[in-house]
Structure formats: C-alpha cells, structure tokens
Design a protein around this motif. Structure first.
Motif, mmCIF file in Angstrom:
data_model
loop_
_atom_site.group_PDB
_atom_site.id
_atom_site.type_symbol
_atom_site.label_atom_id
_atom_site.label_comp_id
_atom_site.label_asym_id
_atom_site.label_seq_id
_atom_site.Cartn_x
_atom_site.Cartn_y
_atom_site.Cartn_z
ATOM 1 N N TYR A 46 0.826 -1.207 0.000
ATOM 2 C CA TYR A 46 0.000 0.000 0.000
ATOM 3 C C TYR A 46 0.862 1.260 0.000
ATOM 4 N N LEU A 47 1.963 1.231 0.784
ATOM 5 C CA LEU A 47 2.844 2.395 0.833
ATOM 6 C C LEU A 47 3.502 2.666 -0.519
ATOM 7 N N VAL A 48 4.004 1.612 -1.147
ATOM 8 C CA VAL A 48 4.636 1.766 -2.463
ATOM 9 C C VAL A 48 3.616 2.245 -3.484
ATOM 10 N N GLY A 49 2.394 1.681 -3.407
ATOM 11 C CA GLY A 49 1.334 2.103 -4.321
ATOM 12 C C GLY A 49 0.989 3.572 -4.141
ATOM 13 N N GLY A 50 0.947 4.037 -2.874
ATOM 14 C CA GLY A 50 0.653 5.441 -2.602
ATOM 15 C C GLY A 50 1.728 6.358 -3.145
ATOM 16 N N VAL A 51 2.979 5.964 -2.960
ATOM 17 C CA VAL A 51 4.093 6.778 -3.466
ATOM 18 C C VAL A 51 4.065 6.849 -4.988
ATOM 19 N N LEU A 52 3.804 5.704 -5.632
ATOM 20 C CA LEU A 52 3.749 5.679 -7.095
ATOM 21 C C LEU A 52 2.591 6.525 -7.615
ATOM 22 N N PHE A 53 1.429 6.470 -6.918
ATOM 23 C CA PHE A 53 0.277 7.278 -7.325
ATOM 24 C C PHE A 53 0.600 8.766 -7.205
ATOM 25 N N TYR A 54 1.249 9.157 -6.096
ATOM 26 C CA TYR A 54 1.586 10.562 -5.887
ATOM 27 C C TYR A 54 2.568 11.039 -6.958
ATOM 28 N N ALA A 55 3.568 10.190 -7.261
ATOM 29 C CA ALA A 55 4.564 10.571 -8.267
ATOM 30 C C ALA A 55 3.915 10.706 -9.645
ATOM 31 N N LEU A 56 3.032 9.742 -9.979
ATOM 32 C CA LEU A 56 2.354 9.779 -11.279
ATOM 33 C C LEU A 56 1.443 10.994 -11.373
ATOM 34 N N TRP A 57 0.731 11.303 -10.287
ATOM 35 C CA TRP A 57 -0.139 12.481 -10.236
ATOM 36 C C TRP A 57 0.674 13.758 -10.492
ATOM 37 N N SER A 58 1.826 13.863 -9.833
ATOM 38 C CA SER A 58 2.667 15.057 -9.966
ATOM 39 C C SER A 58 3.166 15.234 -11.389
ATOM 40 N N VAL A 59 3.632 14.135 -11.993
ATOM 41 C CA VAL A 59 4.190 14.221 -13.347
ATOM 42 C C VAL A 59 3.114 14.607 -14.358
ATOM 43 N N ILE A 60 1.959 13.954 -14.281
ATOM 44 C CA ILE A 60 0.894 14.208 -15.253
ATOM 45 C C ILE A 60 0.387 15.642 -15.138
ATOM 46 N N ASN A 61 0.120 16.106 -13.903
ATOM 47 C CA ASN A 61 -0.453 17.443 -13.733
ATOM 48 C C ASN A 61 0.570 18.553 -13.948
ATOM 49 N N ALA A 62 1.855 18.266 -13.712
ATOM 50 C CA ALA A 62 2.887 19.242 -14.062
ATOM 51 C C ALA A 62 2.921 19.447 -15.578
ATOM 52 N N ARG A 63 2.735 18.353 -16.317
ATOM 53 C CA ARG A 63 2.710 18.458 -17.779
ATOM 54 C C ARG A 63 1.453 19.192 -18.256
ATOM 55 N N ILE A 64 0.330 18.986 -17.555
ATOM 56 C CA ILE A 64 -0.903 19.699 -17.911
ATOM 57 C C ILE A 64 -0.697 21.209 -17.748
ATOM 58 N N ASN A 65 -0.099 21.623 -16.620
ATOM 59 C CA ASN A 65 0.157 23.048 -16.394
ATOM 60 C C ASN A 65 1.085 23.620 -17.463
ATOM 61 N N SER A 66 2.157 22.900 -17.717
ATOM 62 C CA SER A 66 3.121 23.363 -18.715
ATOM 63 C C SER A 66 2.469 23.465 -20.089
ATOM 64 N N SER A 67 1.627 22.488 -20.421
ATOM 65 C CA SER A 67 0.965 22.481 -21.728
ATOM 66 C C SER A 67 0.011 23.664 -21.870
ATOM 67 N N ARG A 68 -0.698 24.028 -20.786
ATOM 68 C CA ARG A 68 -1.632 25.155 -20.849
ATOM 69 C C ARG A 68 -0.895 26.470 -21.076
ATOM 70 N N ALA A 69 0.215 26.654 -20.366
ATOM 71 C CA ALA A 69 0.990 27.879 -20.540
ATOM 72 C C ALA A 69 1.591 27.949 -21.948
ATOM 73 N N LYS A 70 2.132 26.822 -22.437
ATOM 74 C CA LYS A 70 2.745 26.806 -23.769
ATOM 75 C C LYS A 70 1.698 27.036 -24.857
ATOM 76 N N SER A 71 0.499 26.478 -24.671
ATOM 77 C CA SER A 71 -0.551 26.642 -25.687
ATOM 78 C C SER A 71 -0.935 28.111 -25.829
ATOM 79 N N TRP A 72 -1.078 28.797 -24.702
ATOM 80 C CA TRP A 72 -1.440 30.216 -24.764
ATOM 81 C C TRP A 72 -0.324 31.024 -25.409
ATOM 82 N N LEU A 73 0.913 30.801 -24.978
ATOM 83 C CA LEU A 73 2.034 31.579 -25.509
ATOM 84 C C LEU A 73 2.236 31.306 -26.997
ATOM 85 N N ASN A 74 2.122 30.056 -27.414
ATOM 86 C CA ASN A 74 2.291 29.725 -28.838
ATOM 87 C C ASN A 74 1.219 30.399 -29.694
ATOM 88 N N ALA A 75 -0.005 30.502 -29.144
ATOM 89 C CA ALA A 75 -1.089 31.137 -29.896
ATOM 90 C C ALA A 75 -0.857 32.635 -30.050
#
Length: 374
Positions: A46-75
C-alpha cells in the motif's frame, strides 16, 4: 540498574521480529536460500502504491500546467513577433510546476512585457486538495489559472500620472487586497460598462477619457464583447508601484504600467477569444498621450503625489530614527551584560566592593533628585 534502564530504552525503539507462519499456502517465490511471500507485505504494498500514485499524479499534472501555458504563448507568439523585435527572450521560463514567465522587449512606447502564468498547483496533491477544500469554507476564494500581461511603459509613453482600473466584480476583493496602488482610487459602477464591471479611478475625468475612443481603439467596445467577459479579470493603468514603497522613489525608479489580468482558458476557442483585446492594448498604449485631462484634474493628481512623497519621507525618517534608537539600546544592553559577566568572574571581595560602590552612587543620585525637587 542503569544498564537495564538503557537496555529497556533501546528495546522500545526496536521493531518486533518478523514471524513467518509455519503454514503458508499463498503465492511464494523461491530462489536458492531466498524466499519471498507477497502476502506478508500488504502494508508495504500500500505504501509503495501510494508513493507511485503521488509521483504519477505530480508528473501528469505538471505536464498539464506546462501544456496550458505553452498553448497560450504559442497562440499569441505571432502577435508578439509582429510587435517586438525580441518577442520571447529565453522562451517560456518555469519556476516550479505552476508558475511560468515570458519576457519580451524591443518596441516603441513599451520598455518590456512580462507575460506571467500563475496556475493552480495541480502537481502538488496536498496543496491542490487544500485549495479545493478552502472553496467550501471561504465563498470568496476561487483558485483559477491566470495569465497576466504586465506592460512597462517607456519614458514619455504616458505624460499623465494617474491610477485607473476596470475590474470584474468577482475579482474586486482580490484586487483590493493585492494592489496598494489601487488604494488611490474610488470604486464605482459605470452604466456604460454594465453590472459585471467596477471602475476604480482617482477622478471621473480619467474614466471619461479612457472609455472614449483613443485613436483606433475603443476600450469600451472591447470590454463589452461577450466573448471577452468570461476571461477578463482586470485592466489597470498605473503610475504607482503595486506595493507601498518605504521611501519616495527616485525619478529613475518611477515606472508606469498597463496590466491586464485574464483567466487562462483551457480550450483553443477560449484562447482566441481575447486576442482582439490583447492586440488592441498595443494600440491603446500608443495613444495614451492623447488623453486630455482638465487642468484642475492634473493639479489635483500632482498634489496627491506631492503629499504622498512627503508622507513617505516622513515615515522613512521616523523609521530610521527608531532603528538608531533601537541600535543604541541594544548596544547599551550588550555593554551592561558584558560588564555583569566581567563582575561575575571576579572574586567575592571584589564583587562586594563594586556592589557597595554602585549602592553609594545610587544614594547620591537619589539625594541630588531630592534637592532639585525642593
């Protein structure tokens, strides 16, 4: 006795030994002398699963934020390239996973443009959950993705000195809390803008000049565009810093800004919706010197700023005087402490002599005060 107490103390921090059951009929992996039984490591799983979920959440949502900023600037980059000789120095700069910046320069009337993206901290699950939870408690708290265009005007681009803003009603409280310069203004409704906006202006004369056509731009018509309203947060023109300075600013440090705050759209249609407003700001800035304030308005604005500089100077001198007095008290206290430490190291007889000398001095002082009073 002491050794037993120490042993008991150490044992209290020692984890209990692992006891493998003799009978085990679950999944088992064997290799030579090594045996691994997954069913015995449920907590660790359970602990390893929680850590992996947190890491995956961070990576995916960091990319979402970066993508939103880049999309606006590119436009908007083609617009920046048409307006600036250096439209995107160093590209999009990230400060963590929720704040992004772009710097543009090289244009008449504009010293620089800072494009600032402030996004929700989706990558940080704890902070994001806190923000979501706070919305249920504080009805005025609304975490949103925002983009700010901060135009620093070139010297001479705006001859008048004033503070003015038009703000979406639901943004008014945040603006008042975050912007010292807008404390110069009075907040009023404006019939021509409609009920969704509030005007913050020092004098009505300033508002009248800005809401009428200036050159080829009609700010009133742009703000009334229904495509713009869902994303518009505030637009301000100011000759004052956003935070109260500790002393009057030198002439070389005084800057004038045009600042546009928008909600960052999540769709391409939303990004396109504010393009006319953003492109028109360049035309507005080129025509700011066409503002024709009445002489009495200019005199009042000048007097307000003279009084401000005087008050800032008085406050700065007062603060400096308090710092000097505090330093003197600190030095006096340190000197007294050093003397007390020196006396404490002397023999008892020497200490007694010094204490007797201090007692006689205190008696003489009290007698002198009594004579003066008579």
């Amino acid at each position: 006795m002491a050794s037993k107490a120490l042993q008991s103390f150490i044992l209290s921090f020692t984890p209990p030994p692992v006891v493998n059951p003799v009978e085990y009929d679950g999944l088992e992996f064997k290799w030579n002398m090594f045996v691994f039984r997954p069913a015995l490591f449920k907590t660790e799983l359970y602990l390893v699963g929680g850590v992996l979920f947190y890491a995956l959440w961070s990576v995916i949502n960091a990319r979402i934020n970066s993508s939103r900023a880049k999309s606006w600037l590119n436009a908007y980059l083609p617009l920046y390239e048409a307006q600036f000789s250096q439209p995107s120095l160093r590209g999009l700069t990230a400060d963590g996973s929720s704040d992004y910046f772009n710097f543009s320069t090289g244009r008449r009337n504009i010293a620089s443009l800072h494009t600032i993206f402030a996004l929700c901290p989706r990558h940080d699950l704890l902070q994001w959950s806190y923000q979501i939870g706070k919305t249920f408690i504080d009805l005025y708290y609304r975490p949103t993705d925002e983009v700010q265009l901060d135009f620093t005007l070139a010297p001479g681009a705006l001859s008048s000195e004033f503070v003015w803003a038009v703000v979406a009603k639901d943004e008014l409280l945040n603006v008042k809390n975050d912007r010292w310069d807008l404390s110069f203004t009075k907040t009023t409704e404006n019939a021509t803008l409609g009920p969704t906006f509030m005007v913050m202006s020092e004098f009505a004369d300033v508002t009248d000049n800005l809401l009428k056509p200036l050159g080829n731009v009609n700010l009133l018509a742009l703000l009334q565009d229904p495509k713009v309203r869902p994303y518009f947060r505030s637009l301000s023109i100011t000759d004052q810093p956003r935070e109260r300075p500790s002393a009057p600013l030198a002439q070389s440090e005084r800057e004038k800004h045009v600042i546009l705050n928008l909600t960052l759209p999540s769709s391409s249609s939303g990004i396109e919706a504010t393009k006319d407003l953003v492109s028109s700001l360049f035309v507005l800035i080129d025509n700011l010197n066409k503002i024709n304030l009445r002489p009495e308005t200019r005199n009042k604005l000048k007097k307000i700023r003279e009084d401000l500089d005087h008050n800032l100077k008085v406050d700065a001198l007062k603060e400096k005087k308090e710092e000097i007095e505090q330093d003197a008290q600190d030095k006096k206290a340190a000197k007294k402490k050093a003397e007390e430490d020196r006396i404490a190291k002397l023999p008892a007889a020497e200490q007694h002599k010094i204490m007797e000398k201090e007692r006689k001095r205190a008696i003489r002082k009290s007698q002198t005060k009594s004579v003066v009073r008579k």
